[in-house]
Design an enzyme around this catalytic site. Structure first.
Site, short mmCIF file in Angstrom:
data_model
loop_
_atom_site.label_atom_id
_atom_site.label_comp_id
_atom_site.label_asym_id
_atom_site.label_seq_id
_atom_site.Cartn_x
_atom_site.Cartn_y
_atom_site.Cartn_z
N CYS A 1 -19.31 4.79 -24.22
CA CYS A 1 -20.95 5.35 -24.24
C CYS A 1 -21.16 5.39 -22.47
O CYS A 1 -22.27 4.74 -22.24
CB CYS A 1 -21.58 4.41 -25.11
SG CYS A 1 -21.18 4.66 -26.63
N GLU A 2 -20.30 6.24 -22.18
CA GLU A 2 -20.71 6.44 -20.33
C GLU A 2 -20.16 7.90 -20.24
O GLU A 2 -18.93 8.24 -20.66
CB GLU A 2 -19.83 5.57 -19.68
CG GLU A 2 -20.13 3.99 -19.89
CD GLU A 2 -21.39 3.47 -19.24
OE1 GLU A 2 -22.01 4.59 -18.10
OE2 GLU A 2 -21.99 2.48 -19.27
N ARG B 1 -10.23 3.49 -13.56
CA ARG B 1 -9.87 3.92 -12.37
C ARG B 1 -10.48 5.18 -11.70
O ARG B 1 -11.00 5.45 -10.70
CB ARG B 1 -8.22 3.85 -11.99
CG ARG B 1 -7.59 2.44 -11.84
CD ARG B 1 -6.12 2.44 -11.65
NE ARG B 1 -5.94 2.91 -10.17
CZ ARG B 1 -5.42 4.09 -9.75
NH1 ARG B 1 -4.94 5.24 -10.77
NH2 ARG B 1 -5.36 4.48 -8.53
N PRO C 1 4.40 -4.88 -1.53
CA PRO C 1 4.09 -3.61 -2.57
C PRO C 1 3.95 -4.08 -3.99
O PRO C 1 4.71 -5.12 -4.42
CB PRO C 1 5.52 -3.08 -2.30
CG PRO C 1 6.51 -4.09 -2.21
CD PRO C 1 5.92 -5.13 -1.20
N GLY C 2 3.04 -3.38 -4.31
CA GLY C 2 2.73 -3.65 -5.85
C GLY C 2 2.68 -2.29 -6.54
O GLY C 2 3.59 -2.11 -7.37
N GLY D 1 0.95 -1.32 -0.07
CA GLY D 1 0.18 0.07 0.13
C GLY D 1 0.92 1.12 -0.03
O GLY D 1 0.04 2.30 0.20
N TYR E 1 -2.92 -1.31 -12.08
CA TYR E 1 -4.41 -1.23 -12.23
C TYR E 1 -5.03 -0.66 -13.10
O TYR E 1 -5.99 0.07 -12.92
CB TYR E 1 -4.84 -0.69 -10.65
CG TYR E 1 -4.48 -1.33 -9.59
CD1 TYR E 1 -4.91 -2.77 -9.02
CD2 TYR E 1 -3.45 -0.87 -8.63
CE1 TYR E 1 -4.51 -3.35 -8.14
CE2 TYR E 1 -3.16 -1.39 -7.49
CZ TYR E 1 -3.49 -2.65 -7.25
OH TYR E 1 -3.08 -3.52 -6.00
#
Length: 436
Positions: free
Chosen positions: A365-366, A329, A291-292, A248, A394
């Site tokens: 289409c959003e 995201r 950790p990522g 994190g 991500y």
């Protein structure tokens, strides 16, 4: 070349490769990763954590970004790997990743995932629910092995981050409450594990949340776990031999701002752990980190081609050829990014005459298909290429084929060389498996 150094010339380069040329050669949208940055982060973790503190391990959190080439890079750098699904485990094993350096995590593991983890002799299974122990015991007994496990606990610390990436509170869907009382979910799980001949309960795991930019949540969590370790030892004779403190670490969004140093987090956690063990009379457990995002996020950029620019009274929309299908995201939790025009990276920021904001939006289409809601970027027109920074984590791993948009290719760059490590999806890829 660091991110900041990439701005010393007008045309943006990444891994010493011209981004305009990357777009022309490989097309857009395009995920681009500077593997030199990734390797530097791995080296930093070795120097500031693995070499500085005894009996420590690092497991890269594969959910942030995992393809076979990434698994191979992490293996070559000597780190372990945290996986959370059968697909991630298969990807890692297909790349030749050493199974003993893999841990299987996740809050709702299927029997197939547990069976595969056991059969492939992964180093650890992180137990998220006590029911998993019976399944692990059954498969381990059939395989004739003793499977090492750890149990994930929720320390009850509400992390200072978006609620969707906070994972350590008492009402989290992850883990079991850090409760050492007789009959609690945790103590019953430990008792049951001791009865299992093919299960070796090694210790505890916690992960308090993501995108954390101070150490308070970490040290508070370690303090909670230290008290728990003492209570479990005194009350049940359970010795915590290993403690996984999750990941994190915050990844900065502005490429001109220096990255957070790993020792800022690791030193705070380890000092708290070592001093606490001394005060409680406990043996210092093996310390593990996951950790990522911190390893991969700032190494990645995404290149887009501008399709059109639409100026309205209150907003100027820059519409690009990607969007929430390749990066959901912002739609999920308002992730923030910075962008530049790649052939004018040092150019003057565009300010609409009407005083309105500039938004970079996608083609889905959003109305929520937004990449940057209020952007600072140079003046652009249709056909220009722009780069979004800090998109290594991500994005690829969360991408979808919404609106039947093909997933972008992934290119690794380093020292002036570029290589496709994941091909762009074709139209036939999108309909593969469909029958009439």
């Amino acid at each position: 070349m660091t991110q900041k150094e990439c701005f010393k010339i007008s045309r943006l380069t990444w891994g010493s490769v011209d981004c305009q040329e990357l777009a022309q050669r490989f097309g857009t949208p395009l995920y681009v990763f500077d593997t030199g940055i990734i390797r530097a982060r791995c080296r930093e973790l070795r120097e500031t954590f693995l070499d500085r503190w005894e009996n420590t391990r690092v497991r890269y959190a594969g959910k942030a970004f995992l393809i076979r080439a990434m698994a191979k890079l992490i293996a070559d750098e000597g780190l372990g790997l945290d996986v959370v699904s059968l697909g991630e485990l298969h990807t890692a094993l297909s790349a030749g990743f050493p199974p003993e350096r893999i841990e299987m995590n996740g809050n709702a593991k299927s029997h197939a995932e547990i069976e595969s983890a056991v059969k492939n002799r992964v180093g650890r299974i992180i137990v998220d629910h006590p029911d998993e122990l019976r399944t692990i015991q059954n498969y381990a007994e059939k395989a004739g092995i003793v499977q090492r496990v750890m149990i994930r606990v929720a320390p009850g610390v509400d992390a200072h981050t978006h609620k969707y990436i906070a994972t350590g509170s008492t009402d989290s869907k992850f883990g079991v409450p850090a409760d050492s009382r007789e009959g609690s979910m945790l103590t019953e799980a430990i008792k049951f594990a001791r009865e299992c001949k093919n299960v070796d309960m090694r210790g505890l795991h916690f992960h308090v949340g993501s995108q954390l930019f101070d150490t308070d949540d970490y040290t508070k969590s370690v303090e909670v776990i230290l008290r728990l370790m003492k209570e479990l030892k005194d009350g049940f004779g359970f010795i915590t031999r290993e403690l996984n403190m999750g990941g994190g670490f915050g990844a900065v969004i502005n490429p001109k701002i220096p990255a957070m140093k790993s020792e800022f987090y690791t030193d705070a956690m380890m000092k708290t752990l070592v001093e606490g063990c001394e005060n409680y009379g406990l043996e210092i457990p093996r310390a593990i980190l996951e950790p990522g995002r911190w390893i991969i996020s700032e190494a990645g950029i995404t290149l887009y081609t501008v399709e059109n620019v639409r100026t309205l009274p209150e907003v100027t929309y820059i519409a690009v050829d990607g969007g929430m299908a390749d990066n959901p995201r912002f739609a999920l939790y308002q992730a923030e990014y910075n962008a530049v025009k790649v052939d004018d990276a040092d150019g003057e920021i565009y300010r609409p005459e009407n005083g309105g904001k500039v938004s970079i939006v996608g083609k889905c289409c959003e109305s929520g298909d937004i990449l940057i809601d209020d952007a600072e970027i140079q003046s652009v027109k249709a056909g220009d290429v722009i780069a979004l920074f800090n998109t290594g984590a991500y994005t690829f791993s969360m991408s979808s084929s919404y609106n039947y948009l093909a997933r972008p290719a992934v290119v690794f760059v380093e020292n002036g060389e570029a290589k496709v490590v994941c091909e762009r999806q074709s139209l036939d890829d999108l309909i593969r498996g469909q029958v009439i």
